[in-house]
Scaffold this motif. Structure first.
Motif, PDB file in Angstrom:
ATOM      1  N   UNK A   3     -10.398   2.515   7.512  1.00 11.60           N
ATOM      2  CA  UNK A   3     -11.554   2.830   8.349  1.00 11.60           C
ATOM      3  C   UNK A   3     -12.723   2.031   7.824  1.00 11.60           C
ATOM      4  N   UNK A   4     -13.805   2.025   8.591  1.00  6.82           N
ATOM      5  CA  UNK A   4     -15.013   1.374   8.101  1.00  6.82           C
ATOM      6  C   UNK A   4     -16.248   2.173   8.487  1.00  6.82           C
ATOM      7  N   UNK A   5     -16.449   2.369   9.789  1.00  4.58           N
ATOM      8  CA  UNK A   5     -17.733   2.924  10.222  1.00  4.58           C
ATOM      9  C   UNK A   5     -17.775   4.445  10.258  1.00  4.58           C
ATOM     10  N   UNK A   6     -16.611   5.096  10.400  1.00  5.59           N
ATOM     11  CA  UNK A   6     -16.508   6.551  10.591  1.00  5.59           C
ATOM     12  C   UNK A   6     -17.286   7.033  11.821  1.00  5.59           C
ATOM     13  N   UNK A   7     -17.587   6.151  12.728  1.00  4.79           N
ATOM     14  CA  UNK A   7     -18.309   6.550  13.926  1.00  4.79           C
ATOM     15  C   UNK A   7     -17.682   6.067  15.214  1.00  4.79           C
ATOM     16  N   UNK A   8     -16.521   5.407  15.141  1.00  4.91           N
ATOM     17  CA  UNK A   8     -15.831   4.978  16.348  1.00  4.91           C
ATOM     18  C   UNK A   8     -16.302   3.658  16.913  1.00  4.91           C
ATOM     19  N   UNK A   9     -17.119   2.911  16.168  1.00  7.29           N
ATOM     20  CA  UNK A   9     -17.638   1.665  16.729  1.00  7.29           C
ATOM     21  C   UNK A   9     -16.858   0.433  16.314  1.00  7.29           C
ATOM     22  N   UNK A  10     -16.169   0.491  15.152  1.00  2.00           N
ATOM     23  CA  UNK A  10     -15.522  -0.741  14.670  1.00  2.00           C
ATOM     24  C   UNK A  10     -14.060  -0.843  15.078  1.00  2.00           C
TER      25      UNK A  10
END
Length: 681
Positions: free
Chosen positions: A626-633
Motif C-alpha cells: 500500500x502507499x496512500x491508505x486513501x484509495x488514490x494510488x
C-alpha cells in the motif's frame, strides 16, 4: 435447434436456454424466438440463396462427428421449389469430404446451412433434414429459417478462377501451413449439433469473425473469443450439451480449405475474458482430425474492409501484450539511479532507468511505486509523482524530505544505486487533446505531477495558453525555478508563472522572485486569470485541494473541468453538475464477517471496529502493499474472489476487473445476512 410441434413450445433447447439465463435474457429470447424463427423460408431468403455462389453446410458423419464444409456452384445452383424446400445442383462441386457417395449421408439426416454473401454482409440460416442425397443433387426439407445480423462479417469481393484442385492432406496434427492459415484468419465457420430426447438430431452451422489473429493456436488447442451477438446461443448452446464440433477455415486468396474435427469447451469465467477486447466469453477447441484441401474451390476473394464490429475487438497478440504489461505492473523491477539534483531546500530529484529493457510508457501526471528496505530490515513502499514528461525520454521523481522512505531517498541513495520500482500508475493525467487554456495549481511538492503536465504541454506546442500557480513557504523552498524559466522561454509567450510565498526571505524581491505574498487561495487566482473557459488541475494537501475545488465550483466552473489529486488519506469530495450520480453499493456490515485470505491460507473475523480490510490483513501478520491508505494510488488493489464490500468514503476512481482497494474498504452487509469475504491475498 429443436423442431416445434406446437408454437407454444420453447424454440430453444436446454443448452441454449442455460446460456440465455446466464446473461439474463431468457424471458426476452423466449418471446423473440417465437417471432423470428419460422418453419419456412420467406421469399427474400429464397431469392437470396438463389443468387449465391456458395453456401456453408454442417452435417454429421457416421461416427457422430460434425463437419463444416463449403458447397460451391455457379450462381443459381441453389433453388427453392417452395418455401419449405431447398435444392442444390452438385454437378459442379461435390460435398467433399461429405460426398453422399462416400460419406454415408442419406435421406433423413440432419443438416445446417448458412447462406452468406461477403460482398453485402448478408446472411441467413436454415436447419433442416436431407430429403435426397446423390452425387448430383441435394434436397433439403426446411425445419427452421431465420436471419442473422451482419456483425463481424468482413467485406470481400469475389471472382472465379479456372484452377482448382490439389491433393487432399489428412492428419491429426497442425503443421506450420495449417497453423499459419488459422492464425491469419479473420473468418471461420463452425458446425455443431444436439440429440433430442425423441432421437432427432439438429445441426447448426454458423459464422465467426474478428480481426486477423483472433484465433489462438497452442499445440492442438484453439482458443476463440465469443463476442456480443444475437443472444440465440445456437452454437454455444449446442456445445454446452455436446462438445463435438467441426471448424472450417478458408484461405480467401488461394482457395485452400481447412476442416478441423474435435471437441470444444466453453469458458465463462477467466481473466482472459476481461483481457481480450470485446470478448464476453471464450471457448476452446481441441483438434482431433485435420483435412486440408489445397485450392479446393474456384472462388477467390479480395479483402476490402473489416466490419465495424470487428474493429472494436482485439487480437491474441494485443491481449498477450496487455497481460504481460499487467503482469509487469505487478512485479518489482530493479531500476538504477542515473542522476540526482537538489531542487530546493527539501526537494530532491532522482532520474531512474530500468536495469533491463526499456523504460515503460507513462502519462503526464502519473506516479512511480518505490520499495525500500531500511537499515532495521523493514520493507516500506511509497509512491512518488513523476516530474518529467513522457516526451523527455527519461523518468524523474522529485521527493520532499518527509517521512522514513523520503528521507532514505534523500540521505542514503546515490547515483548508481538500485531501487525496487514498479511501472507508472495513476489516473490523475493530462488531457492533451483539450484546446482550452490550462491552469495548473500546486502547493508544496504537489507541484511535481503538474510540472510533468507542463513539460508535456510545452513540448506538444499546440498553442495552448498555460497558467502555472506554485506556492511554498520561502524562496528556498520553491523548487524548479531555473527549469520553469527555461519553459517560459520555450513556450513563446504562452506560459505565465504565478508564484506565492507565505513567508519570503528578506532578500526575496516581489516581481522578481515571486508574484504574491501569502498562500495560494482562490481570490489571487481569480485576479490573475483573464476571463476564459479553463481546464484546471489541482494537486496538494487535502485541505488546500478541497478549498480550491470548492471555490471553483462556487464560481460555476464545471466539475468535469476540475482535475484534482490530494495528498494523504482524504479523498476529494466532489459536487457533480446536474443530478448527482449515484454510487450504488451495499451497506457496510454491522456484524462480524469471516474474511479468508486465500493466497496465504489465513482467515480473520472482521468486526465493525476492525477498520479497513488492509488493517485486518495486517492484524493477521500479512503485509499487503500500500502507499496512500486513501484509495488514490491503487497500490493496494486486491482481487475479490467472493463476497461484497463497502467503501465508507468512495475513492475518485474504483478499480476494475474484480479488484478492491483494501486500504479504504470494509465488508458489506449481504441481502441474506453475513456473507464470508474471500480475498486473493
Amino acid at each position: 435447434m429443436q423442431q416445434l410441434p406446437s408454437h407454444r413450445q420453447s424454440p430453444w433447447h436446454a443448452g441454449e436456454r442455460q446460456l440465455q439465463e446466464k446473461v439474463g435474457v431468457a424471458e426476452r429470447m423466449e418471446v423473440l424466438g417465437q417471432k423470428v424463427i419460422r418453419d419456412y423460408m420467406p421469399d427474400q431468403h429464397r431469392e437470396f440463396y438463389h443468387q449465391l455462389p456458395f453456401m456453408i453446410a454442417g452435417t454429421v458423419d457416421g461416427s457422430g462427428q460434425p463437419w463444416a464444409t463449403l458447397i460451391e456452384g455457379e450462381e443459381g445452383f441453389v433453388t427453392s421449389p417452395d418455401p419449405r424446400r431447398l435444392s442444390f445442383d452438385l454437378a459442379a462441386m461435390a460435398l467433399d469430404p461429405l460426398d453422399p457417395a462416400s460419406s454415408g449421408l442419406d435421406a433423413g439426416e440432419a443438416i445446417g446451412l448458412l447462406g452468406i454473401e461477403l460482398h453485402t454482409r448478408r446472411r441467413n440460416r436454415i436447419n433442416g433434414q436431407i430429403r435426397q442425397a446423390s452425387a448430383q443433387r441435394l434436397e433439403i426439407a426446411v425445419e427452421h429459417s431465420y436471419g442473422n445480423c451482419p456483425q463481424y462479417i468482413q467485406l470481400r469481393q469475389y471472382r472465379r478462377v479456372p484452377e482448382r484442385g490439389g491433393e487432399r492432406v489428412d492428419s491429426t496434427e497442425l503443421d506450420a501451413r495449417t497453423r499459419a492459415l488459422i492464425e491469419g484468419a479473420d473468418t471461420f465457420f463452425v458446425a455443431s449439433y444436439v440429440e433430442h430426447d425423441d432421437g432427432r438430431r439438429s445441426v447448426d452451422v454458423s459464422h465467426r469473425g474478428g480481426r486477423a489473429g483472433f484465433v489462438r493456436v497452442e499445440g492442438k488447442r484453439l482458443t476463440i473469443p465469443d463476442y456480443a451477438g444475437n443472444l440465440f446461443f445456437n452454437t454455444l448452446g449446442n456445445l454446452s450439451v455436446n462438445p463435438r464440433a467441426g471448424l472450417l477455415f478458408i484461405d480467401f486468396a488461394t482457395g485452400d480449405v481447412l476442416q478441423l474435427a474435435g471437441r470444444a469447451e466453453i469458458i465463462l469465467d477467466s481473466p482472459l475474458i476481461n483481457a481480450f477486447e470485446g470478448a464476453e466469453r471464450l471457448w476452446t477447441f481441441d483438434v482431433e482430425q485435420v483435412v486440408l484441401r489445397p485450392a479446393a474451390i474456384s472462388l477467390r476473394w479480395a479483402f476490402e474492409e473489416y466490419a465495424p464490429t470487428s474493429l472494436m475487438t482485439g487480437t491474441w497478440a494485443e491481449t498477450d501484450a496487455r497481460l504481460r504489461e499487467r503482469e509487469q505492473r505487478n512485479q518489482w523491477q530493479r531500476w538504477r539511479v542515473q542522476s540526482v539534483q537538489q531542487e530546493s531546500a527539501d526537494i530532491r530529484s532522482l532520474v531512474l532507468a530500468p536495469e533491463a529493457g526499456v523504460a515503460p510508457d507513462f502519462a503526464a501526471g502519473q506516479h512511480l511505486p518505490i520499495r525500500i528496505t531500511t537499515a532495521a530490515g523493514e520493507t516500506l513502499l511509497r509512491t512518488y509523482s513523476l516530474s518529467s514528461a513522457p516526451s523527455d525520454g527519461q523518468l524523474r521523481i522529485s521527493v520532499k524530505a518527509q517521512g522514513v522512505v523520503s528521507r532514505h531517498l534523500h540521505e542514503q541513495v546515490q547515483v548508481g544505486d538500485v531501487l525496487d520500482v514498479r511501472p507508472p500508475l495513476g489516473s490523475f493525467t493530462l488531457n492533451s487533446d483539450s484546446k482550452r487554456p490550462l491552469v495548473l495549481i500546486g502547493a508544496g511538492v504537489g507541484i511535481t505531477p503538474l510540472l510533468s503536465m507542463l513539460r508535456e504541454q510545452v513540448a506538444l506546442g499546440q498553442g495552448r495558453r498555460i497558467h502555472f500557480f506554485q506556492g511554498a513557504r520561502t524562496l528556498a523552498d520553491l523548487p524548479f525555478q531555473a527549469e520553469l524559466r527555461e519553459l517560459v522561454q520555450r513556450a513563446g509567450g504562452l506560459l505565465k508563472i504565478h508564484r506565492a510565498l507565505s513567508t519570503p526571505e528578506a532578500d526575496a524581491l516581489s516581481g522578481r522572485d515571486y508574484e504574491q505574498q501569502g498562500r495560494i487561495e482562490l481570490e489571487p487566482i481569480k485576479a490573475a486569470l483573464p476571463f476564459d473557459d479553463y481546464d484546471f488541475y489541482l494537486c496538494g494537501p487535502a485541505a488546500f485541494t478541497q478549498a480550491i475545488y470548492d471555490g471553483l465550483r462556487d464560481l460555476n466552473v464545471a466539475d468535469v473541468r476540475i482535475h484534482a489529486e490530494a495528498f494523504g488519506p482524504s479523498t476529494l469530495k466532489r459536487r457533480t453538475d446536474g443530478p448527482a450520480a449515484t454510487f450504488v453499493q451495499p451497506p457496510a456490515a454491522t456484524e462480524p464477517v469471516p474474511v479468508y485470505f486465500s493466497a496465504s491460507s489465513k482467515e480473520a473475523r472482521w468486526k465493525p471496529d476492525s477498520g479497513s480490510l488492509l488493517e485486518l490483513a495486517e492484524s493477521r501478520g500479512l503485509t499487503p502493499e500500500f502507499s496512500c491508505r486513501g484509495g488514490s494510488c491503487g497500490t493496494c488493489k486486491t482481487r475479490l474472489l467472493s463476497g461484497q464490500v463497502h467503501y465508507p468514503n468512495p475513492p475518485a476512481e474504483l478499480p476494475q476487473d474484480g479488484g478492491v482497494l483494501i486500504c479504504c474498504v470494509v465488508p458489506a452487509q449481504g441481502e441474506d445476512g453475513v456473507q464470508p469475504l474471500v480475498l486473493d491475498l
